[in-house]
Design a protein around this motif. Structure first.
Motif, PDB file in Angstrom:
ATOM      1  N   VAL A 271      -2.161  -3.793  -5.251  1.00 44.64           N
ATOM      2  CA  VAL A 271      -2.779  -2.526  -4.851  1.00 44.64           C
ATOM      3  C   VAL A 271      -2.946  -1.696  -6.123  1.00 44.64           C
TER       4      VAL A 271
ATOM      5  N   CYS B 227       2.518   1.711  -3.428  1.00 46.59           N
ATOM      6  CA  CYS B 227       1.589   2.211  -4.445  1.00 46.59           C
ATOM      7  C   CYS B 227       1.352   3.704  -4.265  1.00 46.59           C
ATOM      8  N   ASN B 228       1.272   4.140  -3.014  1.00 48.79           N
ATOM      9  CA  ASN B 228       1.119   5.573  -2.739  1.00 48.79           C
ATOM     10  C   ASN B 228       2.328   6.361  -3.257  1.00 48.79           C
TER      11      ASN B 228
ATOM     12  N   THR C 113      -7.205  -3.117  -2.667  1.00 47.11           N
ATOM     13  CA  THR C 113      -6.102  -3.907  -2.123  1.00 47.11           C
ATOM     14  C   THR C 113      -6.578  -5.338  -1.938  1.00 47.11           C
TER      15      THR C 113
ATOM     16  N   PHE D 180      -8.261   3.205  -3.642  1.00 48.56           N
ATOM     17  CA  PHE D 180      -7.340   2.064  -3.693  1.00 48.56           C
ATOM     18  C   PHE D 180      -8.129   0.763  -3.562  1.00 48.56           C
TER      19      PHE D 180
ATOM     20  N   TYR E 293       0.839  -1.203   0.000  1.00 44.86           N
ATOM     21  CA  TYR E 293       0.000   0.000   0.000  1.00 44.86           C
ATOM     22  C   TYR E 293       0.875   1.255   0.000  1.00 44.86           C
TER      23      TYR E 293
END
Lengths: 423, 410
Positions: free
Chosen positions: B247, B160-161, B307, B305, B157
């Motif tokens: 993600v 991906c951010n 996930t 998002f 996560y």
């Protein structure tokens, strides 16, 4: 109907027992928006072996209780989970070592959702196809746990500490054991454990005590039927671990570690609960954030975090010291020294009185949450303890006997990177 | 004993008190609002830790812990959060309703004084923080940042951010990053401490046995619309784990201030908000691909998002199925049942805020931070009035931009 009142909290709950053995507990909480209903069943992951009402001995695969919890919402016309959600209920369930709980919280349409909840032990609409497809989901859940280093280290230690007791098995079982669970397995468990005398309903929210009448009226006839329940067979596991140091390597900048100390089980539930409180007070003094042990190991960089917990149940009792840090060996050495010398040093009464004050305040503040109240009530119920007695026992606890508190064998498990940094 | 009002200049604090006498505790929360950057986030996180472990009046962890215990288990803690391009450093005190305890005196003033003392009078040596404390906390925070690697879902996560927001500060983790943290000196930290108290916007909210007060708020800043990201990106990494993690980040041009943000929130609820959602029912329950799947909508950053953790062997089919389900929803294939249930859940969730002190305060704070004046009943009314076409239209304004695939498969 019986009232149980707490002068400290100025709150009361009400209890009713039916001739079938089914119980209802009603806990009014004025001013709270949500209402909760918790259906608890006295069947948990430890209960792999049992003698049925028919006199036969049954052995079920590890993970059966958890598997059943997943499947119970399956229904011929859909899923009870979805049916309840359509009324805006927040639905959930969990499997513990000695019980399973199905519950929801909802501000409105409470009785519509309650009606569905109460059908769970009755409908039995799970199918063979549903059971087969659930294996894949639970296998994925097991993989998720296996990818957690904290979980893996703990599980490794517990399995080594109790190789012959079902607590050495994970609640979800293994990917191999769940392949053996069939529709028939679930049926056997339902017949033997999901019986009124082995269940209770805990309801909490902005109700008046007179709501008990409506709750009684909402019960299907099933809950009034007297049905026998099985007798659980759990043998004590007095084995001493062959290996006490278990090391695994994986990608982690800090080592995770678990030191599990095995203690002699206690059969008497009253004594066992008092010991639970006694140990919690002592462990908080010795290892809490205000302890010399924690401050010393933290400042030296041996550990960055530590969680200490006392566990007990049918045929088992142990203390877990779980943490992460740069020097697992240093931690183990310091812990060994403290535990070995404890009977000479004891704890100061001033420190104990301080922890008692903390315990009182935090116990009080826990009563803000209907979920916390319900889960604590249920956990205490299965220890044959009463929610409102907790603080009285804390207050009256005299810690004058420190002999043999930490006598037992142990297992130390760690997962660390294979590098000089964590050696 | 020093009070919160005495700690800051008159008029500095933005205040609000919420009365709710059913709780067994009282909650005070100070929110320090800062501009978000990796350095600010690292400074904020480190400062919170240093202040929590020693102060002038309580110069050791034990002394602080003893005082917490003597005050019947008060809880004092720092934490950070981020909203769009703003970092918020929170400092909270939870203390019991002493009138319910079998004690002779009300310790509320002492509890608040203790809370203030940790913030206002840190342990300083020659004008700097105690060097041992500084080094220990910096080292521990570095380890904590690095330890995300042991949590595959959390790591994915965060990656991906970082990738999705690579050209802005919006992807900064709330505690910063290792490089920023390593560069911090003791002098910088003490300077930051003085700046935090001296020049931040500070909100002081209280919940419990307080008389309700109207907020005295400063004018809120205007937020410009976020620029859209044009380039799609797929990043893959490998890991020796049982599960693979995916993600996906879906960008939207719906701004948090737009009326459509509520519809977007309902879209998220329908898509993957909980166990009644489309993703959960189809990907998990019907296809058995995973145990964990969810969607999460951050309206302040204009991103949603998805996930999930699953078996690598199902990767290609999983991607296709998610894409297919998104397409169906965008084409309007949302059942009226799913829509009505999502609305009901969103309404219940709003109303349930009042059952929890901390979430209630945080919700009110964020509303005030973004200059929103609609109350919970207002928002409930907006949800009740919402029609399905608005949700379908909002769904159509989400596009997949970034995918992060952590390939496992032990």
């Amino acid at each position: 109907m019986k009232e149980v009142y707490s002068p400290l909290l100025k709150e009361a709950y009400y209890e009713m027992r039916l001739p079938s053995g089914f119980q209802i507990f009603l806990y009014p909480k004025p001013g709270i928006y949500n209402k909760g209903a918790f259906l608890a069943v006295g069947y948990g992951s430890l209960y792999e072996r049992f003698v049925g009402a028919d006199g036969n001995t049954y052995v079920t695969p590890p993970g059966t209780a958890h598997f059943l919890e997943h499947k119970l919402f399956e229904n011929e016309s859909g899923d009870l989970f979805e049916s309840m959600a359509r009324f805006g209920a927040d639905v959930n369930a969990y499997t513990a070592l000695d019980h399973t709980c199905y519950y929801f919280t909802a501000p409105d349409h409470f009785y519509e959702s309650l009606g569905h909840l109460l059908q769970l032990p009755i409908l039995r609409a799970y199918t063979e196809a549903g059971v087969a497809s659930e294996r894949s989901i639970i296998a994925s859940e097991i993989d998720m746990y296996l990818d957690s280093l904290d979980y893996r280290s703990y599980r490794t230690a517990l399995s080594a500490l109790y190789p012959k007791h079902p607590i050495g098995q994970d609640i979800a079982g293994t990917k191999e054991s769940i392949e053996s669970i069939t529709k028939e397995t679930l049926e056997v468990v339902m017949d033997q454990f999901y019986v009124p005398a082995n269940m209770f309903l805990f309801v909490i929210g902005d109700f008046s005590p007179t709501e008990m009448d409506r709750l009684l009226e909402s019960l299907p006839p099933f809950y009034h039927e007297a049905r026998p329940r099985a007798k659980v067979l759990i043998e004590r596991d007095e084995s001493v671990p062959d290996e006490t140091l278990l090391v695994e390597h994986d990608e982690t900048p800090l080592a995770v570690f678990d030191y599990l100390l095995k203690l002699e089980p206690i059969g008497d539930p009253v004594l066992a609960f008092r010991r639970y409180i006694k140990y919690n007070l002592i462990l908080d003094v010795l290892f809490g954030k205000g302890s010399a042990f924690f401050e010393d190991t933290y400042r030296r960089g041996i550990l960055t975090d530590l969680a200490v917990e006392y566990h007990y149940g049918p045929g088992y009792r142990y203390i877990s010291f779980s943490g992460e840090g740069r020097d697992p060996t240093g931690f183990r050495t310091k812990l060994d020294d403290l535990l070995a010398g404890f009977h000479q040093t004891g704890v100061s009464m001033e420190e104990v009185e301080r922890i008692k004050r903390k315990t009182m305040g935090q116990f009080l503040m826990g009563f803000n949450s209907i979920n916390h109240i319900a889960h604590t009530f249920i956990a205490f119920y299965y220890r044959q303890a009463r929610l409102f007695d907790f603080l009285d026992i804390v207050e009256s606890m005299a810690l004058d006997d420190f002999m043999n508190l930490f006598d037992g064998s142990y297992v130390f498990s760690t997962i660390e990177e294979e590098s000089a940094w964590t050696r | 004993m020093q009070t919160i009002e005495q700690l800051f200049e008159p008029g500095r604090l933005i205040r609000r008190d919420i009365e709710h006498r059913h709780f067994k505790s009282n909650l005070i929360s100070l929110y320090f609002v800062r501009p978000l950057s990796a350095k600010e986030a690292a400074l904020g996180a480190l400062l919170g830790r240093v202040l929590s472990f020693s102060s002038e009046a309580y110069p050791s962890m034990k002394a602080i812990s003893d005082q917490e215990d003597d005050l019947y288990g008060v809880v004092v803690y720092f934490d950070s959060d981020k909203y769009r391009d703003q970092l918020v450093i929170e400092y909270k005190l939870i203390y019991p309703n002493y009138s319910l305890l079998p004690i002779d005196s009300d310790l509320s003033e002492q509890a608040v004084a203790f809370y203030i003392s940790l913030l206002a009078r840190p342990l300083l040596v020659d004008g700097l923080f105690d060097q041992d404390v500084f080094e220990t906390e910096k080292s521990n925070l570095l380890e904590e940042l690095a330890s995300i690697r042991k949590d595959p879902v959390g790591y994915s996560y965060r990656r991906c951010n970082e990738i999705h927001f690579r050209d802005s500060q919006l992807g900064v983790y709330k505690y910063g990053d290792e490089a920023s943290l390593r560069s911090i000196t003791n002098q910088e930290l003490i300077d930051y401490y003085h700046e935090l108290l001296g020049s931040s916007d500070i909100y002081c909210y209280r919940h419990g046995a307080y008389k309700p007060s109207p907020i005295r708020a400063k004018a809120t800043r205007q937020f410009e619309r976020l620029p859209l990201i044009a380039e799609t990106k797929l990043v893959e990494e490998e890991r020796n784990s049982h599960q693979s993690i995916l993600v996906q980040a879906y960008q939207t041009d719906i701004d948090q201030a737009d009326a459509e943000a509520q519809a977007a929130m309902l879209f998220n609820q329908i898509l993957g908000g909980d166990a009644n959602s489309v993703l959960f029912r189809i990907i998990r329950e019907e296809l058995g691909y995973c145990y964990h799947i969810e969607s999460r909508y951050d309206k302040y950053r204009g991103v949603l998002f998805i996930t999930t953790a699953y078996r690598e062997a199902d990767h290609e089919d999983l991607i296709q199925r998610i894409d297919q389900l998104m397409g169906e929803i965008k084409a309007g294939h949302i059942s009226s049942t799913d829509f009505e249930v999502a609305k009901l859940e969103a309404i219940q969730s709003l109303k349930s805020l009042a059952d929890h002190q901390a979430t209630m305060l945080d919700y009110v704070f964020v509303q005030d931070l973004f200059g929103k004046s609609d109350t919970i009943p207002d928002r409930v009314a907006q949800l009740e009035a919402m029609a399905l076409p608005a949700v379908i239209e909002a769904a159509g304004r989400f596009d997949l931009i970034t995918s992060f695939h952590l390939k496992g498969g032990k």
